[in-house]
Motif scaffolding. Structure first.
Motif, short mmCIF file in Angstrom:
data_model
loop_
_atom_site.label_atom_id
_atom_site.label_comp_id
_atom_site.label_asym_id
_atom_site.label_seq_id
_atom_site.Cartn_x
_atom_site.Cartn_y
_atom_site.Cartn_z
N GLU A 1 0.83 -1.20 0.00
CA GLU A 1 0.00 0.00 0.00
C GLU A 1 0.87 1.25 0.00
O GLU A 1 1.83 1.36 0.76
CB GLU A 1 -0.91 -0.01 1.23
N LYS B 1 -4.70 6.60 -8.63
CA LYS B 1 -4.88 6.59 -7.18
C LYS B 1 -3.73 7.32 -6.50
O LYS B 1 -2.85 6.70 -5.92
CB LYS B 1 -5.04 5.16 -6.69
N THR C 1 -1.90 9.24 -3.73
CA THR C 1 -1.95 9.24 -2.27
C THR C 1 -1.33 10.53 -1.76
O THR C 1 -0.22 10.88 -2.15
CB THR C 1 -1.16 8.04 -1.70
N TYR D 1 -12.59 14.00 -3.92
CA TYR D 1 -11.86 13.73 -2.69
C TYR D 1 -12.63 14.28 -1.51
O TYR D 1 -13.38 15.25 -1.62
CB TYR D 1 -10.49 14.43 -2.70
N LYS E 1 -8.64 11.97 0.71
CA LYS E 1 -8.97 10.58 0.39
C LYS E 1 -9.84 10.55 -0.87
O LYS E 1 -10.83 11.26 -0.98
CB LYS E 1 -9.74 9.93 1.55
N GLY F 1 -12.76 4.82 -5.67
CA GLY F 1 -11.50 5.17 -5.08
C GLY F 1 -11.31 4.45 -3.76
O GLY F 1 -11.77 3.32 -3.59
N GLU F 2 -10.69 5.12 -2.83
CA GLU F 2 -10.35 4.52 -1.54
C GLU F 2 -11.53 4.43 -0.58
O GLU F 2 -11.64 3.48 0.20
CB GLU F 2 -9.24 5.37 -0.91
N VAL F 3 -12.45 5.42 -0.62
CA VAL F 3 -13.55 5.49 0.35
C VAL F 3 -14.89 5.72 -0.35
O VAL F 3 -15.55 6.74 -0.13
CB VAL F 3 -13.27 6.59 1.41
#
Lengths: 108, 116
Positions: A1, A95, A97, B35, B44, B58-60
């Motif tokens: 990750e 994606k 981060t 986001y 996020k 995406g992530e959430v």
């Protein structure tokens, strides 16, 4: 990750007092290390992209550098208008981060 | 140049209500993103789109839905709002094609949402 860690969380400088912000990262396949500036109540504003270790970019009093594990944002002789939160981000594909940012306050 | 425009700027919702956060860009960018930003948590990724008719999680993503019927617009739908969705929401776009992340994101100025 993928992980991005920024330090310090907050930094208070006197006008003209140079310093550096740190962004440490662990990603699988670096496709760019980005720096953004965010003013209160605003969206992040793009500053720099760095792609490979050893690369440097400058804009006014800001200089960003990149190694294989971290990036630094050097601020030379800062002014009060440089006060903002500075975000770094990296990753691959779609994606990206982001780190949690460094809140910089420059005082007269 | 308008760039990325988000509406509304502020909104208060009651638990269980629904709403749509609007996002429009005038730069003809293919890629658009949503986001959320919470204090001390960073940005996020909720959902993203690589072009009209194409979206991905995406992530959430839980508790949210998106659609992309045009290049310009990318609305974010909240169904059955919960206090955990209290946050600042940012829409962003970028140019470019392919899966690389070389072109920078252009952000809107956010929507501050409170769910009580």
């Amino acid at each position: 990750e993928d992980q991005v860690t920024q330090s310090p969380e907050a930094l208070r400088l006197q006008e003209g007092e140079s310093s550096s912000l740190n962004c440490s990262y662990t990603v699988s396949g670096l496709r760019g290390l980005f720096w953004y500036r965010q003013d209160p109540g605003k969206g992040p504003e793009f500053l720099f992209t760095l792609y490979s270790a050893g690369e440097e970019k400058e804009k006014e009093r800001l200089k960003a550098t990149l190694t294989k594990k971290e990036s630094f944002l050097h601020i030379t002789a800062p002014k009060p208008e440089d006060s903002a939160t500075y975000l770094c981000g990296t990753g691959g594909g779609n994606k990206l981060t982001f780190g949690t940012g460094t809140q910089l306050k420059v005082e007269l | 140049n308008a760039g990325v425009t988000q509406t509304p700027k502020f909104r208060i919702l009651k638990i269980g209500q629904s709403m749509t956060l609007q996002c429009a860009q005038d730069m003809n960018h293919n890629y658009m993103y949503w986001y959320r930003q919470d204090p001390g948590m960073g940005l996020k990724l909720i959902y993203y789109s690589v072009g009209a008719g194409i979206t991905d999680k995406g992530e959430v993503p839980n508790g949210y839905n998106v659609s992309r019927s045009t290049t310009e617009d990318f609305p974010l739908r909240l169904e059955l709002a919960a206090p955990s969705q209290t946050s600042v929401y940012f829409c962003a776009s970028r140019s470019g094609t392919g899966g690389s992340y070389n072109s920078p994101l252009h952000f809107g100025n956010g929507t501050r949402l409170t769910v009580t």
